[in-house]
Design a protein around this motif. Structure first.
Motif, PDB file in Angstrom:
ATOM      1  N   GLY A  64       0.775  -1.232   0.000  1.00 34.82           N
ATOM      2  CA  GLY A  64       0.000   0.000   0.000  1.00 34.82           C
ATOM      3  C   GLY A  64       0.807   1.283   0.000  1.00 34.82           C
ATOM      4  O   GLY A  64       0.283   2.337  -0.324  1.00 34.82           O
ATOM      5  N   LEU A  65       2.073   1.240   0.362  1.00 37.03           N
ATOM      6  CA  LEU A  65       2.885   2.454   0.447  1.00 37.03           C
ATOM      7  C   LEU A  65       4.203   2.309  -0.326  1.00 37.03           C
ATOM      8  O   LEU A  65       5.279   2.518   0.224  1.00 37.03           O
ATOM      9  N   PRO A  66       4.161   1.951  -1.599  1.00 32.54           N
ATOM     10  CA  PRO A  66       5.422   1.715  -2.317  1.00 32.54           C
ATOM     11  C   PRO A  66       6.329   2.941  -2.384  1.00 32.54           C
ATOM     12  O   PRO A  66       7.547   2.816  -2.353  1.00 32.54           O
ATOM     13  N   GLU A  67       5.741   4.124  -2.429  1.00 33.04           N
ATOM     14  CA  GLU A  67       6.553   5.341  -2.511  1.00 33.04           C
ATOM     15  C   GLU A  67       7.272   5.644  -1.201  1.00 33.04           C
ATOM     16  O   GLU A  67       8.268   6.348  -1.174  1.00 33.04           O
ATOM     17  N   ASP A  68       6.799   5.085  -0.099  1.00 31.42           N
ATOM     18  CA  ASP A  68       7.406   5.302   1.210  1.00 31.42           C
ATOM     19  C   ASP A  68       8.233   4.113   1.686  1.00 31.42           C
ATOM     20  O   ASP A  68       8.789   4.152   2.781  1.00 31.42           O
ATOM     21  N   ALA A  69       8.335   3.079   0.879  1.00 31.23           N
ATOM     22  CA  ALA A  69       9.009   1.852   1.299  1.00 31.23           C
ATOM     23  C   ALA A  69      10.474   2.091   1.640  1.00 31.23           C
ATOM     24  O   ALA A  69      10.973   1.576   2.651  1.00 31.23           O
ATOM     25  N   ASP A  70      11.170   2.859   0.826  1.00 31.15           N
ATOM     26  CA  ASP A  70      12.590   3.105   1.089  1.00 31.15           C
ATOM     27  C   ASP A  70      12.788   3.897   2.375  1.00 31.15           C
ATOM     28  O   ASP A  70      13.708   3.611   3.149  1.00 31.15           O
ATOM     29  N   ASP A  71      11.935   4.890   2.606  1.00 30.25           N
ATOM     30  CA  ASP A  71      12.026   5.679   3.835  1.00 30.25           C
ATOM     31  C   ASP A  71      11.762   4.809   5.062  1.00 30.25           C
ATOM     32  O   ASP A  71      12.470   4.905   6.069  1.00 30.25           O
ATOM     33  N   ALA A  72      10.756   3.958   4.976  1.00 24.71           N
ATOM     34  CA  ALA A  72      10.429   3.070   6.100  1.00 24.71           C
ATOM     35  C   ALA A  72      11.571   2.093   6.352  1.00 24.71           C
ATOM     36  O   ALA A  72      11.931   1.846   7.511  1.00 24.71           O
ATOM     37  N   ALA A  73      12.152   1.552   5.305  1.00 23.86           N
ATOM     38  CA  ALA A  73      13.266   0.614   5.466  1.00 23.86           C
ATOM     39  C   ALA A  73      14.479   1.297   6.091  1.00 23.86           C
ATOM     40  O   ALA A  73      15.140   0.722   6.962  1.00 23.86           O
ATOM     41  N   ALA A  74      14.762   2.517   5.673  1.00 24.46           N
ATOM     42  CA  ALA A  74      15.898   3.261   6.237  1.00 24.46           C
ATOM     43  C   ALA A  74      15.662   3.565   7.711  1.00 24.46           C
ATOM     44  O   ALA A  74      16.586   3.439   8.533  1.00 24.46           O
ATOM     45  N   LEU A  75      14.450   3.957   8.057  1.00 25.17           N
ATOM     46  CA  LEU A  75      14.130   4.215   9.464  1.00 25.17           C
ATOM     47  C   LEU A  75      14.186   2.935  10.287  1.00 25.17           C
ATOM     48  O   LEU A  75      14.630   2.957  11.443  1.00 25.17           O
ATOM     49  N   ALA A  76      13.748   1.824   9.716  1.00 17.32           N
ATOM     50  CA  ALA A  76      13.811   0.534  10.417  1.00 17.32           C
ATOM     51  C   ALA A  76      15.262   0.187  10.742  1.00 17.32           C
ATOM     52  O   ALA A  76      15.572  -0.255  11.854  1.00 17.32           O
ATOM     53  N   LYS A  77      16.129   0.415   9.787  1.00 19.36           N
ATOM     54  CA  LYS A  77      17.551   0.134   9.994  1.00 19.36           C
ATOM     55  C   LYS A  77      18.117   1.022  11.107  1.00 19.36           C
ATOM     56  O   LYS A  77      18.831   0.543  11.986  1.00 19.36           O
ATOM     57  N   ARG A  78      17.778   2.309  11.082  1.00 17.71           N
ATOM     58  CA  ARG A  78      18.249   3.225  12.114  1.00 17.71           C
ATOM     59  C   ARG A  78      17.721   2.846  13.495  1.00 17.71           C
ATOM     60  O   ARG A  78      18.439   2.922  14.494  1.00 17.71           O
ATOM     61  N   ALA A  79      16.456   2.415  13.555  1.00 16.64           N
ATOM     62  CA  ALA A  79      15.872   2.009  14.845  1.00 16.64           C
ATOM     63  C   ALA A  79      16.562   0.765  15.382  1.00 16.64           C
ATOM     64  O   ALA A  79      16.830   0.661  16.581  1.00 16.64           O
ATOM     65  N   MET A  80      16.885  -0.176  14.497  1.00 12.48           N
ATOM     66  CA  MET A  80      17.562  -1.390  14.954  1.00 12.48           C
ATOM     67  C   MET A  80      18.988  -1.093  15.398  1.00 12.48           C
ATOM     68  O   MET A  80      19.458  -1.655  16.399  1.00 12.48           O
ATOM     69  N   ILE A  81      19.662  -0.183  14.722  1.00 12.09           N
ATOM     70  CA  ILE A  81      20.995   0.238  15.161  1.00 12.09           C
ATOM     71  C   ILE A  81      20.924   0.874  16.543  1.00 12.09           C
ATOM     72  O   ILE A  81      21.749   0.603  17.414  1.00 12.09           O
TER      73      ILE A  81
END
Length: 88
Positions: A64-81
């Motif tokens: 549902g949010l393909p245009e925001d997928a990269d932003d969400a993935a980058a934030l997920a990575k930062r949160a896990m770090i």
């Protein structure tokens, strides 16, 4: 704080309309937890960071949010770090 960036992203995509929703549904705490973190300067719990990272990963994979997928993935990575840093 990473959670500020996450809240802005979720708010802008219509998934967290306020701090209370963000605190309960994305951080797994009481409705005022995010406000507490912001006011006190306390570090987010490990549980909150991991839960947030997992939810963002789910969002990045949702159709549902393909245009925001990269932003969400980058934030997920930062949160896990941040979660890994919290363990040290």
């Amino acid at each position: 704080m990473i959670l500020d960036d996450v809240f802005v992203f979720l708010h802008n995509t219509g998934q967290a309309h306020n701090h209370a929703i963000f605190s309960t549904e994305y951080l797994g705490h009481s409705p005022r937890y995010y406000d507490y973190l912001r006011c006190s300067g306390a570090r987010p719990s490990l549980r909150s960071l991991v839960k947030t990272a997992l939810r963002l990963t789910d969002i990045s994979r949702a159709a549902g949010l393909p245009e925001d997928a990269d932003d969400a993935a980058a934030l997920a990575k930062r949160a896990m770090i941040a979660a890994f840093d919290r363990c040290l």
